[in-house]
Design an enzyme around this catalytic site. Structure first.
Site, PDB file in Angstrom:
ATOM      1  N   TYR A 142       0.830  -0.651   0.195  1.00  0.00           N
ATOM      2  CA  TYR A 142      -0.035   0.164   0.080  1.00  0.00           C
ATOM      3  C   TYR A 142       1.016   1.325  -0.025  1.00  0.00           C
ATOM      4  O   TYR A 142       1.556   1.565   0.897  1.00  0.00           O
ATOM      5  CB  TYR A 142      -0.828  -0.266   0.863  1.00  0.00           C
ATOM      6  N   LYS A 168      -1.111  -1.056  -4.757  1.00  0.00           N
ATOM      7  CA  LYS A 168      -2.360   0.187  -4.402  1.00  0.00           C
ATOM      8  C   LYS A 168      -1.416   1.204  -3.975  1.00  0.00           C
ATOM      9  O   LYS A 168      -0.586   1.186  -3.213  1.00  0.00           O
ATOM     10  CB  LYS A 168      -3.216  -0.391  -3.413  1.00  0.00           C
TER      11      LYS A 168
END
Length: 301
Positions: A142, A168
């Site tokens: 992330y 992400k």
């Protein structure tokens, strides 16, 4: 066990979501409520669900609570929807949570920021590498907060960590996103992860990032799926109408306080009859007038 390649293929198409974590009136984890939430959401067709992610208030969970959240999610969704679990914080903490997620049967991990401390690119890379090497399941990085990696560092990590299968983005740096996408190609599954991802969905799809995680799936799952299908079909009339009548007005409420990106989701769940209890400190719940404004938006759908 879902292989890393299978997980990467799963994450290359479809809508994803982060279920909120159910707490009772005392603020303790409510497994029965959480199970009922997952049973309600599953039929709407999310490609995968992230248990104990950011919207699931990972940052407030003890290791024991985290274990129970992941176990409940895996058991409830087994054979239907793959579960990825959050992991983050200091390296050894992230490793402990990652290994517990694997032990409880999670198909993969979302590696969230290490929090607070600024760190150089090579230091963050070392952190990611240690977590990846501590488990066998697939890991999605992330890119958000203090964890912001360049394309060159990501390429190095991709070479050294076979189970690092996804990227992400929660930053919105378009130049870096283009560099990452062009440099890494099909090595990763790419996910949009900015808060209220629907607002950015069409732009990110044009960049080669067709998948995103929807927070509003927690309380208007049918509309969330309708919006995703419209994005995929290039139906700008539908996406434009929903942006104007729901998403942009909702952002006006969400932006009133830091942390409302989670609080507004729990408020929405409460409004539609699937209450998940209060948020935990340091977050705060919406004010009554703010929740009333959100109710009007939801009822207008």
């Amino acid at each position: 066990m879902t292989t890393c390649q299978e997980l990467k293929d799963i994450l290359r198409d479809g809508l994803l979501s982060f279920p909120v974590t159910d707490f009772d009136a005392q603020g303790d984890f409510d497994p029965k409520g959480y199970q009922a939430r997952l049973e309600w959401l599953m039929p709407y067709g999310a490609r995968a669900l992230f248990a104990a992610g950011g919207t699931g208030e990972y940052f407030s969970l003890t290791l024991d609570e985290f274990s129970r959240v992941v176990r409940t999610a895996v058991k409830t969704c087994q054979g239907h929807t793959p579960i990825l679990a959050g992991a983050g914080g200091p390296t050894r903490t992230a490793i402990a949570f990652a290994q517990e997620a694997q032990r409880q049967g999670a198909a993969g991990l979302l590696l969230m920021p290490h929090y607070l401390t600024e760190a150089p690119q090579d230091g963050i890379a070392a952190h990611v590498k240690e977590v990846c090497r501590s488990v066998e399941i697939g890991v999605v990085l992330y890119n958000r907060g203090q964890c912001r990696l360049s394309a060159s560092i990501l390429e190095q990590l991709a070479d050294e960590c076979p189970n690092l299968i996804g990227f992400k983005d929660g930053v919105g740096d378009i130049e870096n996103m283009v560099r990452v996408r062009r440099r890494l190609g099909d090595r990763f599954a790419y996910l949009g992860g900015l808060p209220t991802a629907e607002v950015y969905a069409e732009a990110y799809r044009a960049l080669g990032v067709p998948v995103y995680s929807s927070a509003v799936f927690n309380f208007i799952p049918a509309t969330a799926m309708k919006f995703y299908e419209a994005v995929r079909a290039g139906d700008h009339e539908t996406t434009g109408r929903l942006l104007d009548t729901f998403f942009l007005p909702m952002l006006e409420i969400r932006n009133r306080k830091q942390g409302y990106a989670v609080s507004i989701v729990k408020a929405g769940a409460r409004i539609v009859g699937h209450a998940a209890g209060p948020v935990r400190a340091p977050l705060v719940d919406l004010q009554p007038q703010e929740e009333a404004a959100l109710r009007e938006l939801i009822e207008a759908l």
